[in-house]
Design an enzyme around this catalytic site. Structure first.
Site, PDB file in Angstrom:
ATOM      1  N   PRO A 111       0.826  -1.206   0.000  1.00  0.00           N
ATOM      2  CA  PRO A 111       0.000   0.000   0.000  1.00  0.00           C
ATOM      3  C   PRO A 111       0.862   1.257   0.000  1.00  0.00           C
ATOM      4  O   PRO A 111       1.901   1.294   0.648  1.00  0.00           O
ATOM      5  CB  PRO A 111      -0.769  -0.091   1.327  1.00  0.00           C
ATOM      6  CG  PRO A 111      -0.699  -1.513   1.732  1.00  0.00           C
ATOM      7  CD  PRO A 111       0.522  -2.098   1.118  1.00  0.00           C
TER       8      PRO A 111
ATOM      9  N   GLU B 223      22.012   4.765  26.926  1.00  0.00           N
ATOM     10  CA  GLU B 223      22.155   5.276  25.559  1.00  0.00           C
ATOM     11  C   GLU B 223      23.604   5.662  25.276  1.00  0.00           C
ATOM     12  O   GLU B 223      24.096   5.478  24.163  1.00  0.00           O
ATOM     13  CB  GLU B 223      21.230   6.471  25.311  1.00  0.00           C
ATOM     14  CG  GLU B 223      19.741   6.193  25.520  1.00  0.00           C
ATOM     15  CD  GLU B 223      19.215   4.993  24.756  1.00  0.00           C
ATOM     16  OE1 GLU B 223      19.774   4.637  23.707  1.00  0.00           O
ATOM     17  OE2 GLU B 223      18.239   4.380  25.241  1.00  0.00           O
TER      18      GLU B 223
HETATM   19  P1  ADP Z   1      -1.353   2.718  -3.733  1.00  0.00           P
HETATM   20  O1  ADP Z   1      -2.430   2.845  -4.746  1.00  0.00           O
HETATM   21  O2  ADP Z   1      -0.192   1.898  -4.175  1.00  0.00           O
HETATM   22  O3  ADP Z   1      -1.809   2.301  -2.370  1.00  0.00           O
HETATM   23  P2  ADP Z   1      -1.264   5.545  -4.034  1.00  0.00           P
HETATM   24  O4  ADP Z   1      -1.065   5.686  -5.476  1.00  0.00           O
HETATM   25  O5  ADP Z   1      -2.648   5.724  -3.528  1.00  0.00           O
HETATM   26  O6  ADP Z   1      -0.717   4.170  -3.512  1.00  0.00           O
HETATM   27  O7  ADP Z   1      -0.281   6.547  -3.283  1.00  0.00           O
HETATM   28  C1  ADP Z   1      -0.729   7.473  -2.348  1.00  0.00           C
HETATM   29  C2  ADP Z   1       0.019   8.767  -2.464  1.00  0.00           C
HETATM   30  O8  ADP Z   1       1.394   8.617  -2.159  1.00  0.00           O
HETATM   31  C3  ADP Z   1       0.002   9.316  -3.869  1.00  0.00           C
HETATM   32  O9  ADP Z   1      -1.132  10.076  -4.098  1.00  0.00           O
HETATM   33  C4  ADP Z   1       1.260  10.151  -3.902  1.00  0.00           C
HETATM   34  O10 ADP Z   1       1.027  11.433  -3.398  1.00  0.00           O
HETATM   35  C5  ADP Z   1       2.187   9.424  -2.987  1.00  0.00           C
HETATM   36  N1  ADP Z   1       3.097   8.566  -3.753  1.00  0.00           N
HETATM   37  C6  ADP Z   1       3.162   7.224  -3.715  1.00  0.00           C
HETATM   38  N2  ADP Z   1       4.115   6.769  -4.547  1.00  0.00           N
HETATM   39  C7  ADP Z   1       4.636   7.842  -5.152  1.00  0.00           C
HETATM   40  C8  ADP Z   1       5.652   8.020  -6.147  1.00  0.00           C
HETATM   41  N3  ADP Z   1       6.309   6.998  -6.678  1.00  0.00           N
HETATM   42  N4  ADP Z   1       5.922   9.283  -6.540  1.00  0.00           N
HETATM   43  C9  ADP Z   1       5.266  10.325  -6.012  1.00  0.00           C
HETATM   44  N5  ADP Z   1       4.305  10.220  -5.089  1.00  0.00           N
HETATM   45  C10 ADP Z   1       3.989   9.009  -4.650  1.00  0.00           C
HETATM   46 ZN    ZN Z   2      19.137   0.007  24.344  1.00  0.00          ZN
END
Ligand code: ADP
Ligand code: ZN
Length: 635
Positions: A215, A434
């Site tokens: 995702p 730490e």
């Molecule tokens: P998926 O459909 O794979 O779950 P999305 O296309 O919905 O992911 O991605 C959610 C958002 O994350 C996009 O609208 C975009 O803003 C950002 N994002 C994800 N991958 C990229 C990428 N390769 N380049 C730029 N933005 C990205």
């Molecule tokens: Zn530790």
């Protein structure tokens, strides 16, 4: 047309009949409730009138208790009491009745009656859901009478899916870091732009493309960009929209969306979460049958249109392994493009792209941020920048600064800052813990990942932490690096022992120990780094998160593995204790600076230690473990 009118009339008949039944039922219930109400209260409307003439007094609960001897009668319904006092005054009170309460009054000779009958409000409570259920069933039947498309029309309303009307403005420029995937799909864009070019040569273009990936990796974005590049309409639906409580709904919806696509060809049809329909068939449950019908309908539709049609279907899933093979046959989703989580340069490109949208101080180092965000998806990165901007606003910055980003990243990885009250001695112990990690880490500088920062600000489950920043995405570790990482991981506990004594050590090293054990186990059982086991994989089989212990090993081997892990860990711990003992003053200085400043950057740590390096440490350039930090924190 005519048929429609007919149907409508029929529907109206049916609905008015239903409404009458509904209204009658409702009236009956209300009447019934009033009746029971009246009867059980033992009063009729006239009594009610009388009581409004002589206004009852309001008593508080303590009044009731205090004036208990004066109370002659008491009627209790829930926590309301009404009745008369000895002098004939009516009263109202809110009470809490317990067995003790009742006992007290019955001792006084008060006549108590408790009313447990239901009011009509109670009846509504039980009947309304039932009526709504009946109404709902009627509603569906009403839809069914409309013929084949009826159910869908009723349940889906006019718009069966979230349709993006018009053509998306998204183009490939909005997609960063996945250049090879874009290239692979350029052909699809060409086809949508001009299918004749392909037909002229007789080339067959995929009808369906399956985008797989976790995702947030940009599957939807990429699909939109394809439509945008080709300047064709984009229709989007989600697989989960096609499965519902109503059998046959999915089939109707599939028909509808394909019809729409055909009317708008050339166009792109995007089906997100396609695994919701296209899941491999399992048991023969009711739900499965419906899904199978939906899937079949999808296959029929996809087989039904030819290259002439100019429709491309793009499906997206994060579980390609779950898909029914029938979906993947030629002529269906026969092109598969997998989108991985972005690597270092991909993350940098995505950050660059989204950073353009926000005001940022020029000294912000996005490469550094890319290094510290292993395992982040494109969506995570976008979210990170947005969180940073929000933080900037919150603290009154005019532009996003490095510390806004730092704060947002830590919040995402480790959870929000804890405003936990810690005892001073616990804070002190955390600082030394730490400092132990930081000192050993610095000693192995060049071999292991450089330190990003050390902090004693509690976050999530951690009381403090030392973060590392890999130089690049690492794929393997040398044996020297494994050993160094074991020492660094155990140096927190070692510092507790060295500075506070064996009887003061804490449970705070739990995740360190877990991480060290995992690293040692993998090195020994999978990577062939142990002489005792050799180049034999005695890997544990991981099945759906449950580990089956050492399936491929004999009991004897398993024992050797256990002993070997213990020996590696013991050795690393001994080494850590030794390193800290011989540099007690420096580690103390580090801990005190941490106590004073809470957070130290990698450079500050170097400065405090004085650039001194432990002798005898070979320098290689291989990194890791911000990854491990990230993963730890994210899980
Ligand atoms: P998926 O459909 O794979 O779950 P999305 O296309 O919905 O992911 O991605 C959610 C958002 O994350 C996009 O609208 C975009 O803003 C950002 N994002 C994800 N991958 C990229 C990428 N390769 N380049 C730029 N933005 C990205
Ligand atoms: Zn530790």
């Amino acid at each position: 047309m005519k048929k429609d009118v007919l149907n409508k009339n029929k529907k109206r008949d049916f609905s008015s009949m239903f409404l009458i039944v509904f209204a009658a039922l409702f009236a009956a219930i209300v009447a019934h409730s009033f009746w029971t109400n009246g009867a059980s209260d033992g009063k009729n409307p006239i009594n009610g009138l009388v009581s409004t003439v002589t206004k009852p007094v309001e008593l508080s609960f303590s009044d009731v208790l205090r004036r208990a001897p004066e109370i002659q009668t008491m009627k209790i319904r829930d926590n309301h009491a009404t009745g008369v006092l000895q002098d004939g005054t009516k009263y109202n009170a809110v009470i809490v009745y317990t067995p003790e309460f009742l006992e007290k009054f019955s001792k006084n000779g008060t006549v108590i009656s408790i009313d447990t009958s239901k009011t009509w409000v109670d009846y509504l409570g039980t009947w309304v859901p039932i009526l709504m259920g009946v109404f709902f069933i009627w509603w569906i039947f009403r839809g069914m009478r409309g013929g084949a498309g009826g159910i869908s029309r009723t349940l889906m309303g006019q718009n069966p899916t979230k349709i993006v009307t018009g053509k998306p403005k998204t183009t490939f420029k909005d997609v960063a870091g996945i250049d090879s995937e874009k290239q692979e799909l350029a052909e699809v864009v060409d086809f949508l732009k001009d299918k004749r070019k392909f037909q002229a040569v007789g080339a067959r273009v995929p009808r369906g493309v399956l985008l797989s990936g976790e995702p947030g990796t940009g599957k939807t974005l990429l699909a939109r960009a394809i439509a945008g590049e080709a300047n064709v309409p984009f229709f989007a639906a989600s697989g989960s929209d096609f499965s519902g409580i109503i059998v046959g709904l999915g089939v109707a919806k599939i028909k509808e969306i394909f019809e729409m696509a055909k009317r708008n060809a050339p166009c792109l049809l995007f089906i997100d979460e396609i695994d919701a329909i296209g899941q491999r068939r399992s048991q023969n449950s009711f739900n499965d049958q419906d899904r199978e019908q939906t899937l079949n309908q999808l296959l029929i539709e996809m087989d039904g249109f030819s290259n002439e049609t100019g429709i491309i279907v793009i499906g997206a899933t994060n579980r390609p392994d779950m898909l029914d093979q029938a979906l993947l046959r030629p002529g269906r989703f026969d092109r598969q493009v997998h989108i991985d989580l972005p690597d270092l340069s991909g993350r940098k490109a995505i950050l660059d792209l989204h950073a353009k949208k926000i005001k940022m101080e020029p000294n912000v180092d996005l490469m550094n941020l890319a290094r510290g965000t292993t395992g982040f998806s494109g969506a995570d990165l976008e979210n990170l920048l947005n969180e940073s901007a929000l933080h900037a606003v919150r603290v009154g910055h005019k532009q996003v600064a490095s510390d806004d980003i730092e704060e947002a990243r830590d919040k995402i990885i480790m959870g929000p800052r804890k405003v936990r009250k810690m005892r001073p001695e616990d804070i002190k112990l955390t600082a030394y813990h730490e400092a132990g990690h930081a000192f050993t880490s610095n000693a192995f500088d060049g071999l292991t990942d450089p330190i990003h920062k050390a902090t004693i600000i509690p976050r999530g489950r951690a009381l403090g932490m030392v973060q590392h920043l890999p130089i690049d995405d690492k794929v393997s570790m040398s044996i020297a690096e494994v050993r160094a990482n074991l020492i660094i991981a155990l140096a927190g506990r070692a510092a507790e022992e060295v500075f506070f004594g064996r009887d003061k050590i804490t449970t705070g090293a739990e995740s360190d120990i877990e991480m060290a054990t995992r690293l040692a186990r993998r090195s020994i059982t999978m990577a062939g780094l142990s002489d005792k086991i050799g180049l034999v994989s005695v890997n544990q089989v991981q099945t759906f998160g449950a580990r089956v212990p050492l399936e491929t090993a004999s009991e004897k081997t398993a024992e050797i593995v256990d002993a070997e892990i213990k020996s590696w860990i013991d050795k690393a711990y001994g080494e850590a204790v030794k390193m800290l003992r011989t540099n007690k003053e420096t580690v103390k200085k580090l801990a005190e600076e941490l106590l004073a400043r809470e957070t130290l950057t990698g450079d500050e740590i170097k400065e405090i230690i004085g650039g001194k390096k432990k002798k005898g440490i070979k320098t290689a350039k291989k990194p890791t473990s911000a990854k491990k930090k990230n993963n730890n924190a994210r899980s």
